[in-house]
Design a protein around this motif. Structure first.
Motif, PDB file in Angstrom:
ATOM      1  N   GLU A 173     -15.937  12.566  -6.877  1.00 57.60           N
ATOM      2  CA  GLU A 173     -14.805  12.800  -5.660  1.00 57.60           C
ATOM      3  C   GLU A 173     -14.177  11.739  -5.145  1.00 57.60           C
ATOM      4  O   GLU A 173     -13.130  11.611  -4.616  1.00 57.60           O
ATOM      5  N   GLU A 174     -15.093  10.428  -4.886  1.00 62.61           N
ATOM      6  CA  GLU A 174     -14.631   9.350  -4.504  1.00 62.61           C
ATOM      7  C   GLU A 174     -13.280   8.902  -5.648  1.00 62.61           C
ATOM      8  O   GLU A 174     -12.260   8.527  -4.973  1.00 62.61           O
ATOM      9  N   GLU A 175     -13.569   8.892  -6.700  1.00 70.18           N
ATOM     10  CA  GLU A 175     -12.474   8.331  -7.650  1.00 70.18           C
ATOM     11  C   GLU A 175     -11.317   9.292  -7.644  1.00 70.18           C
ATOM     12  O   GLU A 175     -10.131   9.105  -7.707  1.00 70.18           O
ATOM     13  N   VAL A 176     -11.570  10.739  -7.450  1.00 69.86           N
ATOM     14  CA  VAL A 176     -10.511  11.464  -7.232  1.00 69.86           C
ATOM     15  C   VAL A 176      -9.595  11.290  -6.175  1.00 69.86           C
ATOM     16  O   VAL A 176      -8.192  11.388  -6.100  1.00 69.86           O
ATOM     17  N   ALA A 177     -10.118  10.835  -4.907  1.00 69.00           N
ATOM     18  CA  ALA A 177      -9.594  10.586  -3.636  1.00 69.00           C
ATOM     19  C   ALA A 177      -8.679   9.474  -3.668  1.00 69.00           C
ATOM     20  O   ALA A 177      -7.713   9.284  -3.293  1.00 69.00           O
ATOM     21  N   TYR A 178      -9.550   8.312  -4.338  1.00 72.03           N
ATOM     22  CA  TYR A 178      -8.623   7.221  -4.700  1.00 72.03           C
ATOM     23  C   TYR A 178      -7.309   7.306  -5.640  1.00 72.03           C
ATOM     24  O   TYR A 178      -6.341   6.850  -5.263  1.00 72.03           O
ATOM     25  N   PHE A 179      -7.653   8.115  -6.684  1.00 70.52           N
ATOM     26  CA  PHE A 179      -6.555   8.611  -7.490  1.00 70.52           C
ATOM     27  C   PHE A 179      -5.491   9.164  -6.898  1.00 70.52           C
ATOM     28  O   PHE A 179      -4.309   8.863  -6.977  1.00 70.52           O
ATOM     29  N   TYR A 180      -5.861  10.056  -6.257  1.00 71.37           N
ATOM     30  CA  TYR A 180      -4.846  10.749  -5.263  1.00 71.37           C
ATOM     31  C   TYR A 180      -3.866   9.964  -4.089  1.00 71.37           C
ATOM     32  O   TYR A 180      -2.679  10.150  -4.283  1.00 71.37           O
ATOM     33  N   ASP A 181      -4.610   9.348  -3.591  1.00 68.13           N
ATOM     34  CA  ASP A 181      -4.089   8.278  -2.650  1.00 68.13           C
ATOM     35  C   ASP A 181      -3.166   7.452  -3.562  1.00 68.13           C
ATOM     36  O   ASP A 181      -1.807   7.087  -2.939  1.00 68.13           O
ATOM     37  N   LEU A 182      -3.377   6.788  -4.715  1.00 65.08           N
ATOM     38  CA  LEU A 182      -2.622   5.976  -5.540  1.00 65.08           C
ATOM     39  C   LEU A 182      -1.387   6.537  -5.954  1.00 65.08           C
ATOM     40  O   LEU A 182      -0.178   6.256  -5.916  1.00 65.08           O
ATOM     41  N   MET A 183      -1.368   8.022  -6.270  1.00 68.45           N
ATOM     42  CA  MET A 183      -0.329   8.957  -6.805  1.00 68.45           C
ATOM     43  C   MET A 183       0.711   8.956  -5.875  1.00 68.45           C
ATOM     44  O   MET A 183       1.711   8.938  -5.804  1.00 68.45           O
ATOM     45  N   LYS A 184       0.109   9.268  -4.453  1.00 68.97           N
ATOM     46  CA  LYS A 184       0.976   9.306  -3.211  1.00 68.97           C
ATOM     47  C   LYS A 184       1.739   8.035  -3.015  1.00 68.97           C
ATOM     48  O   LYS A 184       3.105   8.113  -2.921  1.00 68.97           O
ATOM     49  N   ARG A 185       1.350   6.902  -3.444  1.00 70.51           N
ATOM     50  CA  ARG A 185       1.887   5.783  -3.060  1.00 70.51           C
ATOM     51  C   ARG A 185       3.031   5.463  -4.167  1.00 70.51           C
ATOM     52  O   ARG A 185       4.019   5.071  -4.015  1.00 70.51           O
ATOM     53  N   ILE A 186       2.497   5.819  -5.538  1.00 69.23           N
ATOM     54  CA  ILE A 186       3.658   5.707  -6.499  1.00 69.23           C
ATOM     55  C   ILE A 186       4.751   6.760  -6.409  1.00 69.23           C
ATOM     56  O   ILE A 186       5.852   6.177  -6.504  1.00 69.23           O
ATOM     57  N   LYS A 187       4.524   7.913  -5.909  1.00 67.98           N
ATOM     58  CA  LYS A 187       5.621   8.715  -5.581  1.00 67.98           C
ATOM     59  C   LYS A 187       6.580   8.233  -4.472  1.00 67.98           C
ATOM     60  O   LYS A 187       7.902   8.618  -4.392  1.00 67.98           O
ATOM     61  N   LYS A 188       6.321   7.573  -3.519  1.00 70.64           N
ATOM     62  CA  LYS A 188       6.885   6.974  -2.410  1.00 70.64           C
ATOM     63  C   LYS A 188       8.226   6.163  -2.952  1.00 70.64           C
ATOM     64  O   LYS A 188       8.421   5.493  -3.631  1.00 70.64           O
TER      65      LYS A 188
END
Length: 120
Positions: free
Chosen positions: A105-120
């Protein structure tokens, strides 16, 4: 007060902060800061980490996934991916989804946060 702060205070119920701290391994002052969404010194908003949410979920005998959703780490639809839907998407997306499913879950949360930053 943030949604996660309000929710954590609600599910803690009558349990004293020091008991919640003992059960979770977090400090009572940190739990109070999260619940009030305010760092005591800087007055900055406090967003609990996935690890803190995992500890609180265990201490309160509550769903970790629900706390992650309320804290804004992922949306409900992020966790309800049906495998039949995988047949309708590209091979690269299938591979990415399978790799995400292997993460904790911690890796997923980090990855999700990273994806949001990339999409911006």
């Amino acid at each position: 007060m943030s949604a996660i702060g309000e929710y954590l205070k609600k599910i803690r119920g009558d349990m004293p902060l020091r008991e919640a701290a003992k059960r979770s391994g977090l400090s009572h002052s940190y739990i109070s800061s999260v619940e009030n969404d305010k760092h005591p010194t800087t007055k900055a908003p406090v967003k609990p980490s996935p690890d803190s949410l995992k500890r609180l979920a265990k201490a309160y005998n509550h769903s970790y996934e629900e706390l992650m959703k309320i804290a804004g780490y992922y949306e409900e639809s992020d966790t309800s991916e049906d495998t039949s839907e995988l047949e309708e998407i590209s091979e690269n997306r299938k591979k990415a989804i399978e790799e995400i499913r292997k993460m904790d879950e911690e890796e997923v949360a980090y990855f999700y946060d990273l994806m949001k930053r990339i999409k911006k």
